[in-house]
Write a protein that holds these residues in place. Sequence first.
Motif, mmCIF file in Angstrom:
data_model
loop_
_atom_site.group_PDB
_atom_site.id
_atom_site.type_symbol
_atom_site.label_atom_id
_atom_site.label_comp_id
_atom_site.label_asym_id
_atom_site.label_seq_id
_atom_site.Cartn_x
_atom_site.Cartn_y
_atom_site.Cartn_z
ATOM 1 N N GLY B 59 8.623 37.649 75.231
ATOM 2 C CA GLY B 59 7.537 36.721 75.525
ATOM 3 C C GLY B 59 7.178 36.745 77.004
ATOM 4 N N ARG B 60 7.263 35.581 77.628
ATOM 5 C CA ARG B 60 6.913 35.491 79.059
ATOM 6 C C ARG B 60 8.088 35.802 79.976
ATOM 7 N NH1 ARG B 60 6.645 30.813 80.270
ATOM 8 N NH2 ARG B 60 7.376 29.840 78.353
ATOM 9 N N LEU B 61 9.253 36.056 79.385
ATOM 10 C CA LEU B 61 10.437 36.345 80.185
ATOM 11 C C LEU B 61 10.718 37.839 80.189
ATOM 12 C CD1 LEU B 61 10.811 33.256 79.451
ATOM 13 C CD2 LEU B 61 13.252 33.707 79.554
ATOM 14 N N SER B 62 11.152 38.324 81.330
ATOM 15 C CA SER B 62 11.562 39.722 81.412
ATOM 16 C C SER B 62 12.677 39.839 82.437
ATOM 17 C CB SER B 62 10.383 40.621 81.792
ATOM 18 O OG SER B 62 9.903 40.290 83.076
ATOM 19 N N SER B 63 13.449 40.894 82.313
ATOM 20 C CA SER B 63 14.575 41.072 83.226
ATOM 21 C C SER B 63 14.846 42.550 83.413
ATOM 22 C CB SER B 63 15.819 40.380 82.675
ATOM 23 O OG SER B 63 16.877 40.459 83.600
ATOM 24 N N ILE B 64 15.376 42.885 84.576
ATOM 25 C CA ILE B 64 15.669 44.273 84.883
ATOM 26 C C ILE B 64 16.922 44.332 85.743
ATOM 27 C CG2 ILE B 64 14.295 44.438 87.004
ATOM 28 C CD1 ILE B 64 13.234 47.160 85.743
ATOM 29 N N LEU B 65 17.618 45.457 85.654
ATOM 30 C CA LEU B 65 18.878 45.632 86.365
ATOM 31 C C LEU B 65 18.753 46.808 87.331
ATOM 32 C CD1 LEU B 65 21.990 44.857 86.376
ATOM 33 C CD2 LEU B 65 22.257 46.670 84.667
ATOM 34 N N ASP B 66 19.324 46.648 88.507
ATOM 35 C CA ASP B 66 19.389 47.743 89.480
ATOM 36 C C ASP B 66 20.871 47.967 89.788
ATOM 37 O OD1 ASP B 66 19.475 49.356 91.763
ATOM 38 O OD2 ASP B 66 17.661 48.496 92.594
ATOM 39 N N LYS B 67 21.456 48.979 89.176
ATOM 40 C CA LYS B 67 22.900 49.190 89.306
ATOM 41 C C LYS B 67 23.264 49.800 90.657
ATOM 42 C CE LYS B 67 25.151 50.545 85.480
ATOM 43 N NZ LYS B 67 25.380 51.238 84.196
ATOM 44 N N LYS B 68 22.287 50.393 91.301
ATOM 45 C CA LYS B 68 22.566 50.950 92.625
ATOM 46 C C LYS B 68 22.706 49.817 93.641
ATOM 47 C CE LYS B 68 20.718 54.178 96.016
ATOM 48 N NZ LYS B 68 19.537 54.945 96.450
ATOM 49 N N GLU B 69 21.778 48.860 93.559
ATOM 50 C CA GLU B 69 21.797 47.734 94.494
ATOM 51 C C GLU B 69 22.602 46.562 93.971
ATOM 52 O OE1 GLU B 69 20.561 47.959 97.506
ATOM 53 O OE2 GLU B 69 19.801 49.974 97.106
ATOM 54 N N LEU B 70 23.171 46.663 92.778
ATOM 55 C CA LEU B 70 23.995 45.603 92.173
ATOM 56 C C LEU B 70 23.203 44.308 92.088
ATOM 57 C CD1 LEU B 70 27.364 46.262 94.043
ATOM 58 C CD2 LEU B 70 26.479 47.372 91.995
ATOM 59 N N PHE B 71 22.087 44.394 91.415
ATOM 60 C CA PHE B 71 21.123 43.307 91.466
ATOM 61 C C PHE B 71 20.369 43.229 90.142
ATOM 62 C CE2 PHE B 71 17.152 41.377 93.034
ATOM 63 C CZ PHE B 71 17.640 40.441 93.910
ATOM 64 N N SER B 72 20.013 42.000 89.752
ATOM 65 C CA SER B 72 19.147 41.824 88.593
ATOM 66 C C SER B 72 18.163 40.714 88.901
ATOM 67 C CB SER B 72 19.964 41.455 87.355
ATOM 68 O OG SER B 72 19.117 41.187 86.253
ATOM 69 N N ILE B 73 16.976 40.787 88.297
ATOM 70 C CA ILE B 73 16.018 39.704 88.412
ATOM 71 C C ILE B 73 15.575 39.259 87.021
ATOM 72 C CG2 ILE B 73 15.168 40.343 90.697
ATOM 73 C CD1 ILE B 73 12.723 41.586 89.319
ATOM 74 N N LEU B 74 15.237 37.986 86.969
ATOM 75 C CA LEU B 74 14.658 37.407 85.762
ATOM 76 C C LEU B 74 13.290 36.868 86.158
ATOM 77 C CD1 LEU B 74 15.008 36.364 82.777
ATOM 78 C CD2 LEU B 74 15.835 34.237 83.788
ATOM 79 N N ASN B 75 12.268 37.365 85.493
ATOM 80 C CA ASN B 75 10.905 36.916 85.759
ATOM 81 C C ASN B 75 10.407 36.021 84.641
ATOM 82 O OD1 ASN B 75 10.050 38.109 88.217
ATOM 83 N ND2 ASN B 75 9.913 40.083 87.206
ATOM 84 N N ILE B 76 9.733 34.964 85.019
ATOM 85 C CA ILE B 76 9.070 34.114 84.038
ATOM 86 C C ILE B 76 7.607 33.990 84.469
ATOM 87 C CG2 ILE B 76 9.067 31.929 82.793
ATOM 88 C CD1 ILE B 76 11.920 31.455 83.820
ATOM 89 N N THR B 77 6.708 34.455 83.628
ATOM 90 C CA THR B 77 5.287 34.355 83.954
ATOM 91 C C THR B 77 4.676 33.139 83.259
ATOM 92 O OG1 THR B 77 4.716 35.770 82.079
ATOM 93 C CG2 THR B 77 5.050 36.861 84.203
ATOM 94 N N ALA B 78 3.576 32.657 83.820
ATOM 95 C CA ALA B 78 2.834 31.522 83.235
ATOM 96 C C ALA B 78 3.793 30.414 82.817
ATOM 97 C CB ALA B 78 1.998 32.003 82.054
#
Lengths: 111, 113
Positions: B59-78
Amino acid sequence: EPEVTQTPSHQVTQMGQEVILRCVPISNHLYFYWYRQILGQKVEFLVSFYNNEISEKSEIFDDQFSVERPDGSNFTLKIRSTKLEDSAMYFCATGTGETQYFGPGTRLLVL
Amino acid sequence: EDKVVQSPLSLVVHEGDTVTLNCSYEVTNFRSLLWYKQEKKAPTFLFMLTSSGIEKKSGRLSSILDKKELFSILNITATQTGDSAIYLCAGISNSNSGYALNFGKGTSLLVTP
């Protein structure tokens, strides 16, 4: 949709008493976990249980704690001789692998 | 010692805004990272990420992982007021036999009308 259930939802006990928290896992799940969350703090892992034995436990999970699956359905956490600092929300989680689904929790208050 | 750090700790936005929640992790022998939403009580599962660069979307949520930078983000639109919750990030290590979740402290999101 199947859910993890926990009983009781709230428990108040006197320091030194024993409490048993109960969880009914989702039926085809094989991995069972207990976590706790002290008010205002992060969720902390206590123990994982697979194939009728503990697969991993944290430093928090000392001899005061025990888990079992007495009848093949319920999964229980026993806390012996409760202390004031055991007051927390206790969550059961179950899963078929890494993804874990949490129950609604039991809020334990030790007086 | 494994560590999961989330930022910001809290966030207030207006309905309709897009938000990005951050999770950095130091997990020995990293296996996977999971996102949960915690409203009144139990954390509810959102995403599990194991591979770098592959976006998971619901839906309006998405997430991605960056294993090189040891980082993840969670995006929520609208964003909607119903998105108000604490969002939890947790790492799992291959060093553990039982898939223990190591949680961060969470980001408390408040969406105002």
